[in-house]
Design a protein around this motif. Structure first.
Motif, PDB file in Angstrom:
ATOM      1  N   GLY A 279       1.291  -4.569   0.472  1.00 47.78           N
ATOM      2  CA  GLY A 279       2.091  -4.240   1.840  1.00 47.78           C
ATOM      3  C   GLY A 279       2.589  -5.308   2.760  1.00 47.78           C
ATOM      4  O   GLY A 279       3.506  -5.076   3.529  1.00 47.78           O
ATOM      5  N   GLN A 280       1.908  -6.615   2.347  1.00 49.18           N
ATOM      6  CA  GLN A 280       2.634  -7.836   3.227  1.00 49.18           C
ATOM      7  C   GLN A 280       3.761  -8.490   2.287  1.00 49.18           C
ATOM      8  O   GLN A 280       4.687  -9.009   2.897  1.00 49.18           O
ATOM      9  N   ILE A 281       3.341  -8.772   0.899  1.00 45.27           N
ATOM     10  CA  ILE A 281       4.144  -9.656   0.192  1.00 45.27           C
ATOM     11  C   ILE A 281       4.313  -8.503  -1.133  1.00 45.27           C
ATOM     12  O   ILE A 281       3.447  -8.011  -1.316  1.00 45.27           O
ATOM     13  N   PRO A 282       5.310  -8.963  -2.161  1.00 48.15           N
ATOM     14  CA  PRO A 282       5.465  -8.222  -3.371  1.00 48.15           C
ATOM     15  C   PRO A 282       4.263  -8.966  -4.247  1.00 48.15           C
ATOM     16  O   PRO A 282       3.744  -9.720  -4.193  1.00 48.15           O
ATOM     17  N   LEU A 283       3.707  -7.580  -5.055  1.00 50.47           N
ATOM     18  CA  LEU A 283       2.557  -7.798  -5.842  1.00 50.47           C
ATOM     19  C   LEU A 283       3.089  -7.253  -7.262  1.00 50.47           C
ATOM     20  O   LEU A 283       3.514  -6.363  -7.204  1.00 50.47           O
ATOM     21  N   ASN A 284       2.614  -8.118  -8.469  1.00 49.74           N
ATOM     22  CA  ASN A 284       2.848  -7.626  -9.690  1.00 49.74           C
ATOM     23  C   ASN A 284       1.710  -8.000 -10.716  1.00 49.74           C
ATOM     24  O   ASN A 284       1.521  -9.322 -10.674  1.00 49.74           O
ATOM     25  N   VAL A 285       0.851  -7.058 -10.868  1.00 48.20           N
ATOM     26  CA  VAL A 285      -0.381  -7.255 -11.579  1.00 48.20           C
ATOM     27  C   VAL A 285       0.040  -7.929 -12.968  1.00 48.20           C
ATOM     28  O   VAL A 285      -1.089  -8.948 -13.260  1.00 48.20           O
ATOM     29  N   HIS A 286       1.042  -7.839 -13.519  1.00 49.38           N
ATOM     30  CA  HIS A 286       1.257  -8.543 -14.948  1.00 49.38           C
ATOM     31  C   HIS A 286       1.710  -9.901 -14.568  1.00 49.38           C
ATOM     32  O   HIS A 286       1.259 -10.939 -15.330  1.00 49.38           O
ATOM     33  N   GLU A 287       2.559 -10.261 -13.226  1.00 52.85           N
ATOM     34  CA  GLU A 287       2.934 -11.738 -13.209  1.00 52.85           C
ATOM     35  C   GLU A 287       1.467 -12.256 -12.606  1.00 52.85           C
ATOM     36  O   GLU A 287       1.550 -13.335 -12.916  1.00 52.85           O
ATOM     37  N   ILE A 288       0.702 -11.623 -11.988  1.00 51.36           N
ATOM     38  CA  ILE A 288      -0.456 -12.325 -11.460  1.00 51.36           C
ATOM     39  C   ILE A 288      -1.575 -12.575 -12.602  1.00 51.36           C
ATOM     40  O   ILE A 288      -2.182 -13.365 -12.555  1.00 51.36           O
ATOM     41  N   GLY A 289      -1.529 -11.451 -13.489  1.00 54.73           N
ATOM     42  CA  GLY A 289      -2.444 -11.665 -14.583  1.00 54.73           C
ATOM     43  C   GLY A 289      -4.129 -11.473 -14.414  1.00 54.73           C
ATOM     44  O   GLY A 289      -4.992 -11.806 -14.987  1.00 54.73           O
ATOM     45  N   CYS A 290      -4.174 -10.588 -13.292  1.00 56.04           N
ATOM     46  CA  CYS A 290      -5.621 -10.075 -12.812  1.00 56.04           C
ATOM     47  C   CYS A 290      -5.762  -8.876 -13.785  1.00 56.04           C
ATOM     48  O   CYS A 290      -5.013  -8.142 -14.210  1.00 56.04           O
ATOM     49  N   HIS A 291      -7.056  -8.705 -13.892  1.00 59.29           N
ATOM     50  CA  HIS A 291      -7.557  -7.478 -14.727  1.00 59.29           C
ATOM     51  C   HIS A 291      -7.949  -6.352 -13.632  1.00 59.29           C
ATOM     52  O   HIS A 291      -7.814  -5.132 -13.796  1.00 59.29           O
ATOM     53  N   MET A 292      -8.302  -6.855 -12.471  1.00 59.77           N
ATOM     54  CA  MET A 292      -8.744  -5.804 -11.480  1.00 59.77           C
ATOM     55  C   MET A 292      -8.242  -6.296 -10.136  1.00 59.77           C
ATOM     56  O   MET A 292      -8.133  -7.596  -9.784  1.00 59.77           O
ATOM     57  N   LEU A 293      -7.842  -5.299  -9.383  1.00 58.13           N
ATOM     58  CA  LEU A 293      -7.207  -5.653  -7.897  1.00 58.13           C
ATOM     59  C   LEU A 293      -7.453  -4.623  -7.221  1.00 58.13           C
ATOM     60  O   LEU A 293      -7.510  -3.288  -7.254  1.00 58.13           O
ATOM     61  N   SER A 294      -8.003  -4.992  -5.585  1.00 54.30           N
ATOM     62  CA  SER A 294      -8.321  -3.806  -4.891  1.00 54.30           C
ATOM     63  C   SER A 294      -7.532  -4.079  -3.701  1.00 54.30           C
ATOM     64  O   SER A 294      -7.075  -5.098  -3.318  1.00 54.30           O
ATOM     65  N   GLY A 295      -7.367  -2.934  -2.947  1.00 51.64           N
ATOM     66  CA  GLY A 295      -6.562  -2.933  -1.587  1.00 51.64           C
ATOM     67  C   GLY A 295      -7.068  -1.942  -0.804  1.00 51.64           C
ATOM     68  O   GLY A 295      -7.536  -0.915  -1.105  1.00 51.64           O
ATOM     69  N   THR A 296      -6.659  -1.992   0.249  1.00 49.88           N
ATOM     70  CA  THR A 296      -6.867  -0.869   1.398  1.00 49.88           C
ATOM     71  C   THR A 296      -5.731  -0.274   1.902  1.00 49.88           C
ATOM     72  O   THR A 296      -4.521  -0.823   1.848  1.00 49.88           O
ATOM     73  N   GLY A 297      -5.912   0.993   2.550  1.00 51.42           N
ATOM     74  CA  GLY A 297      -4.749   1.763   3.155  1.00 51.42           C
ATOM     75  C   GLY A 297      -4.271   1.020   4.659  1.00 51.42           C
ATOM     76  O   GLY A 297      -3.249   1.372   4.752  1.00 51.42           O
ATOM     77  N   ARG A 298      -5.357   0.851   5.276  1.00 49.38           N
ATOM     78  CA  ARG A 298      -5.219   0.581   6.616  1.00 49.38           C
ATOM     79  C   ARG A 298      -4.508  -0.726   7.408  1.00 49.38           C
ATOM     80  O   ARG A 298      -4.159  -0.640   8.239  1.00 49.38           O
ATOM     81  N   LYS A 299      -4.268  -1.497   6.371  1.00 50.01           N
ATOM     82  CA  LYS A 299      -3.758  -2.956   7.092  1.00 50.01           C
ATOM     83  C   LYS A 299      -2.256  -2.878   6.900  1.00 50.01           C
ATOM     84  O   LYS A 299      -1.478  -2.022   7.296  1.00 50.01           O
ATOM     85  N   TYR A 300      -1.724  -3.787   6.058  1.00 55.13           N
ATOM     86  CA  TYR A 300      -0.183  -3.880   5.951  1.00 55.13           C
ATOM     87  C   TYR A 300       0.487  -2.736   5.197  1.00 55.13           C
ATOM     88  O   TYR A 300       1.608  -2.982   5.282  1.00 55.13           O
ATOM     89  N   LEU A 301      -0.161  -2.002   4.504  1.00 54.92           N
ATOM     90  CA  LEU A 301       0.453  -0.760   3.967  1.00 54.92           C
ATOM     91  C   LEU A 301       0.751   0.200   5.016  1.00 54.92           C
ATOM     92  O   LEU A 301       1.395   1.239   4.648  1.00 54.92           O
ATOM     93  N   ARG A 302      -0.009   0.367   6.030  1.00 54.99           N
ATOM     94  CA  ARG A 302       0.215   1.232   7.160  1.00 54.99           C
ATOM     95  C   ARG A 302      -0.155   2.407   6.691  1.00 54.99           C
ATOM     96  O   ARG A 302       0.232   3.766   7.174  1.00 54.99           O
ATOM     97  N   GLY A 303      -1.080   2.718   6.085  1.00 51.88           N
ATOM     98  CA  GLY A 303      -1.636   4.060   5.538  1.00 51.88           C
ATOM     99  C   GLY A 303      -2.897   4.637   6.453  1.00 51.88           C
ATOM    100  O   GLY A 303      -3.296   3.925   7.386  1.00 51.88           O
ATOM    101  N   PRO A 304      -3.444   5.574   6.389  1.00 52.06           N
ATOM    102  CA  PRO A 304      -4.671   5.888   7.101  1.00 52.06           C
ATOM    103  C   PRO A 304      -5.935   5.196   6.926  1.00 52.06           C
ATOM    104  O   PRO A 304      -5.923   4.727   5.887  1.00 52.06           O
ATOM    105  N   ARG A 305      -6.623   4.968   7.873  1.00 50.42           N
ATOM    106  CA  ARG A 305      -7.765   4.485   7.676  1.00 50.42           C
ATOM    107  C   ARG A 305      -9.025   5.380   6.939  1.00 50.42           C
ATOM    108  O   ARG A 305      -8.733   6.382   6.626  1.00 50.42           O
ATOM    109  N   GLY A 306      -9.800   4.614   6.167  1.00 46.65           N
ATOM    110  CA  GLY A 306     -10.741   5.363   5.357  1.00 46.65           C
ATOM    111  C   GLY A 306     -10.028   5.516   4.005  1.00 46.65           C
ATOM    112  O   GLY A 306     -10.254   6.708   3.408  1.00 46.65           O
ATOM    113  N   THR A 307      -9.141   4.592   3.496  1.00 43.33           N
ATOM    114  CA  THR A 307      -8.532   4.742   2.130  1.00 43.33           C
ATOM    115  C   THR A 307      -8.392   3.484   1.599  1.00 43.33           C
ATOM    116  O   THR A 307      -8.226   2.344   2.325  1.00 43.33           O
TER     117      THR A 307
END
Ligand SMILES: *Cc1c(COP(=O)(O)O)cnc(C)c1O
Length: 397
Positions: A199-227
């Motif tokens: 939610g802060q900068i563009p992300l692309n898991v294929h460009e990054i090359g990570c196998h696993m990625l975790s994220g939260t709803g409540r911060k830069y994505l501006r979703g509900p807390r507890g997600t």
């Protein structure tokens, strides 16, 4: 090169959709992004539906809106919807991946100084349980993870590279893509904590090359807390055993064994905050609608302006590091502790946060810092809010 950014019209829409901006200056988006009206409306609407229809019935009626969660998160990070799991927060999302790895005595985890404190606690627990070793890679001169040192640290015993993309306590953006190249070349699992970057900068898991990625709803994505959410690549599913299973993630077979459900949903539980899932889908769709590149450029430009204005103030010491910096601005003010600065500006309805050494155990003490003030801006913030903030900061007599 033209850097795409948000237009004045876009910013006006962002502010209209953010009811809180008329009441305060919110520079604590790394804590929680200020609530977005379309998200609030979607969450409230679903709660009302639950009251009118019953919870199961409301979920059935909202199935397409629940599915939007998967398609929007997949679009945000460039993967298939089936590679996304809905999890109650980013900590548990990260845990489901980490504790799914069958660590053996002597395995090594390579990480950097930005690593989130809860992640590091999990390393310590795994060290106690299984006798794994933790290798901390130093920062380079710019303050980001030292790539040659990382490459050198990855050896035969390395099981996992765990990186925090943007630390919770600094403006740094780690070079996640370069780390991915090293992980791919070494054939080592790569788990990225993208809590502050989603939610802060563009992300692309294929460009990054990570196998696993975790994220939260409540911060830069501006979703509900507890997600939160977890991405798991199909390529590593056979290397991960979900640490917990339930009737959502597995099927009890006739021969009294079980099959895991396909793809990332084997990391989910059945029971969930349905309104939150819908809300995070709406928040993510909203961000994608403006374009993550434009949002990211706007956030980075505002933070750069803030750093530049702060650097001209007497008594202010900036503490951000890194070759590439994002929306989190950290500093301290002479004659006042970070907690005092936060409290004083809070009195003028300016929201800030403080990062203390206890939540940055392998970084701030290493830099001989007890705490720093954290001002984290989002795309809906404005240049004039920055001016007002800097004036309020300078009013310390
Ligand atoms: C906030 C944060 C987390 C935890 O996220 P939750 O959704 O609160 O569990 C993890 N990592 C980083 C880098 C964070 O900033």
């Amino acid at each position: 090169m033209i850097v795409p950014s948000l237009s004045q019209q876009d910013i006006a829409v962002l502010r209209e959709d953010t009811p809180g901006v008329s009441q305060l200056i919110h520079f604590n988006n790394a804590g929680t992004g200020l609530a977005l009206k379309p998200v609030l409306d979607a969450v409230k609407q679903h709660l009302d539906l639950e009251a009118q229809l019953g919870g199961y019935e409301a979920a059935a009626a909202s199935k397409p809106r629940m599915d939007t969660f998967y398609t929007s998160l997949a679009a945000l990070i460039g993967c298939k919807p089936h590679s996304i799991a809905y999890i109650e927060n980013a900590t548990r999302a990260w845990n489901m991946a980490f504790y799914g790895i069958d660590f053996r005595q002597g395995d090594r985890i390579v990480t950097g100084r930005s690593e989130y404190v809860s992640n590091y606690l999990a390393f310590l627990q795994m060290k106690q349980r299984k006798g794994i070793e933790i290798d901390i890679v130093e920062d380079d001169a710019s303050g980001q993870i030292d790539l040659p040192a990382l490459k050198a640290a990855v050896g035969k015993k390395t099981r996992l590279i765990a990186l925090t993309h943007i630390p919770t306590f600094s403006g740094l953006i780690n070079p996640a893509e370069d780390v991915g190249d090293i992980a791919q070349a070494a054939g080592v699992l790569y788990l990225l904590d993208a809590c502050q970057s989603a939610g802060q900068i563009p992300l692309n898991v294929h460009e990054i090359g990570c196998h696993m990625l975790s994220g939260t709803g409540r911060k830069y994505l501006r979703g509900p807390r507890g997600t939160g959410f977890l991405y798991v690549s199909d390529n590593v599913l056979d290397q991960l055993d979900p640490p917990f299973i339930d009737l959502q993630s597995a099927n009890w077979t006739a021969d009294n064994t079980y099959d895991l459900v396909p793809h990332a949903r084997r990391f989910e539980t059945w029971e969930r905050y349905v309104a939150g899932q819908i809300g995070l889908g709406v928040a993510t769709t909203y961000a994608i609608g403006f374009g993550m590149e434009r949002i990211g450029n706007r956030i980075c430009a505002l933070a750069a302006q803030l750093r530049s204005e702060l650097s001209g103030q007497t008594g202010v010491t900036l503490h951000d590091k890194g070759a590439r910096k994002g929306g989190i601005v950290t500093f301290a003010l002479a004659g006042e502790t970070p907690l005092q600065t936060k409290a004083r500006l809070g009195g003028s309805r300016i929201n800030l946060s403080v990062s203390s050494a206890s939540s940055a155990r392998i970084d701030l003490p290493h830099r001989e810092l007890d705490a720093v003030v954290r001002a984290s801006v989002h795309a809906f913030n404005t240049e004039s809010e920055i001016e007002r903030f800097v004036k309020a900061l300078a009013s310390l007599s």
